[in-house]
Motif scaffolding. Sequence first.
Motif, mmCIF file in Angstrom:
data_model
loop_
_atom_site.group_PDB
_atom_site.id
_atom_site.type_symbol
_atom_site.label_atom_id
_atom_site.label_comp_id
_atom_site.label_asym_id
_atom_site.label_seq_id
_atom_site.Cartn_x
_atom_site.Cartn_y
_atom_site.Cartn_z
ATOM 1 N N ALA A 103 -0.238 -4.223 -43.213
ATOM 2 C CA ALA A 103 -0.253 -5.657 -43.554
ATOM 3 C C ALA A 103 -0.371 -5.889 -45.061
ATOM 4 O O ALA A 103 -1.087 -6.774 -45.523
ATOM 5 C CB ALA A 103 -1.380 -6.376 -42.824
ATOM 6 N N GLU B 41 8.420 0.401 -44.882
ATOM 7 C CA GLU B 41 8.275 -0.365 -43.638
ATOM 8 C C GLU B 41 6.832 -0.372 -43.150
ATOM 9 O O GLU B 41 6.344 -1.369 -42.615
ATOM 10 C CB GLU B 41 9.197 0.224 -42.558
ATOM 11 N N LEU B 42 6.125 0.764 -43.339
ATOM 12 C CA LEU B 42 4.727 0.845 -42.903
ATOM 13 C C LEU B 42 3.841 -0.172 -43.618
ATOM 14 O O LEU B 42 2.832 -0.631 -43.076
ATOM 15 C CB LEU B 42 4.172 2.253 -43.146
ATOM 16 N N LYS C 158 4.315 -3.229 -44.184
ATOM 17 C CA LYS C 158 4.296 -4.501 -43.456
ATOM 18 C C LYS C 158 3.821 -4.341 -42.020
ATOM 19 O O LYS C 158 3.007 -5.126 -41.546
ATOM 20 C CB LYS C 158 5.702 -5.108 -43.495
ATOM 21 N N THR C 159 4.315 -3.299 -41.352
ATOM 22 C CA THR C 159 4.062 -3.177 -39.916
ATOM 23 C C THR C 159 2.687 -2.602 -39.580
ATOM 24 O O THR C 159 2.075 -2.974 -38.576
ATOM 25 C CB THR C 159 5.142 -2.301 -39.267
ATOM 26 N N THR C 160 2.206 -1.670 -40.401
ATOM 27 C CA THR C 160 0.948 -0.977 -40.088
ATOM 28 C C THR C 160 -0.222 -1.434 -40.935
ATOM 29 O O THR C 160 -1.343 -1.586 -40.431
ATOM 30 C CB THR C 160 1.123 0.547 -40.258
ATOM 31 N N ASN D 130 10.475 4.844 -44.901
ATOM 32 C CA ASN D 130 9.461 4.759 -43.852
ATOM 33 C C ASN D 130 8.162 4.148 -44.385
ATOM 34 O O ASN D 130 7.578 3.257 -43.753
ATOM 35 C CB ASN D 130 9.193 6.159 -43.278
#
Length: 558
Positions: A413, A406-407, A409-411, A403
């Motif tokens: 940057a 992934e955060l 990149k998605t949250t 998790n």
Amino acid sequence: MPAPPPLPALLTGLARRGATSPAAAAARQLHAHLLIRGLPLPARAAVALVASSSSPRHARAVFDSVPAASANVYLWTATISAYARHASSSSSHALEVAGEAVALFALMLWSGPRPNAFTVTSVIKCCSKVRAVHEGLQVHAFLAKAGLGCSSVHVGAALLDLYGNIGLVGDARRVFDEMPVKNVVVGNTMVACNVRAGDMGAAREVFDGMAERDPISWNTLMSGYLHLGDTATVRELFDEMTVRNVNSWNTMIAACSEEGSLADTVKVFNRMRATGFEPDAATMAVLMSACAQLGSLTIAGQVHGLLQKSCVEMNCHVQNSLIDMYAKCGCISQAQFLFTETYPKDTVSYNVMIIAFAQHGHARDALDLFNAMVDSGLQPDAVTFLGVLSACAHAGLVEYGKNYFELMKTTYAVQQSPDHYACVVDLYGRAGLIEEAHCFVKTMPVKPHAGVWGALLNACRKHCHVDVGEIAAKELIRIEPKNPGNYVLLRNTLARGQQWDAVEDVQLSMRRKVIDKTAGCSWVEVDSVVHEFLAGDFYHPKFDEIYTILEHLYMELT
């Protein structure tokens, strides 16, 4: 009662007191009065006002308010210097500032007074600060067309610094060779250019040819050799120095630390103090780093006490180094206490403490601290996530780790580097998910480096997964063919799978390639004394006593 001074004279006096003083604000108010009354602004007052300006925009506004006929070389130079003073490579408007400085310089060449050495130096410094390649080359071309060339050693030094900063070391050397007169500043700048480029041969050639040297000359050359790990040459140069400063001693202390010799590090530090030099923040940072490498808690306490007695400011950077030192010396409680006492905290403060928690197995504390960091308004960076992913890996928190990955990149940057992918491979590997780890490596969007394959191979050794281990070892040896640790990992993996013929093949391969296994090393602190042990070393003063106890323990176990 004497008459009050005229407004222009009063303005000049106020402006000269500096940009941050209350007088500067009063000077700007007086300037506004002059404009309202339609009174001209004398060039002398304008120069003082420009010199104390808080921004290039204000400096240019003052410059533009002076009639062209009254603008002398000092006003032009002061305005261009304002651009150079406020230029910074970290500014989003850096190139714009450099462009405006060059445009003003071009206008001066076209319609203004002839520039002097200070004018030229200022515009070159502006381009050098922001690494403005195109603008810098334009300025040099202007100089050539105007017949100015290297009109002074200051101009020459500025050109050398410019070309060095933009990576054109060959052009810098041509400028250096064409200079009719050289001084120590010019020589130092050329040495620094070569050091930045990693060409120590050229740097030494310039250094040896200098008629005059100062501590900066020696320090620059020593720092270059230190960066390449050539500590022996650093020692030789240091011993040759007749005049040293604090930076000279700091470089020598760093060289001892690089060699892993804490005793020599402390010895040089004591010599430094005995000769009358007081340590600065850089000195203490090197000492704390050396202490952290050794892992001696006793010496860590001594360094901390010395730091408290010295005149070094206990700022955030120093506190961060202290936290890191105590954590690496095994005292996580003291590291946590110092972190709590640090104010204000920056991103590095949180990173150091998160990594400390991860290394000491306090995964939940590391993740809680990550959340506190985000709540405080600080932006996590790549180092932060290395600590977080490592914490998840050591605690077996696979889903949490996936998790957070992934955060990134998605949250937040934050770019996912090969090091972050290596952490995820280690996350899967420690949990025994070898196939998932291998699949993850095969689908990586970036090329796996040695750390990725090493994490996979180590997991295969631990969980006796020979097939994937051989694949990882093949890739690892291709990347690092001379690293003995890779062969040892492969050999141990094959041994766990009882593939003894393959183990023998690995050993034969190491002998054929003349790859020797690096001797294992460990140390332990007993009664404030650090004892170091090497594999196969029989020179410890208590060797017989230690081995007698080991043999007794072995008999008890069997």
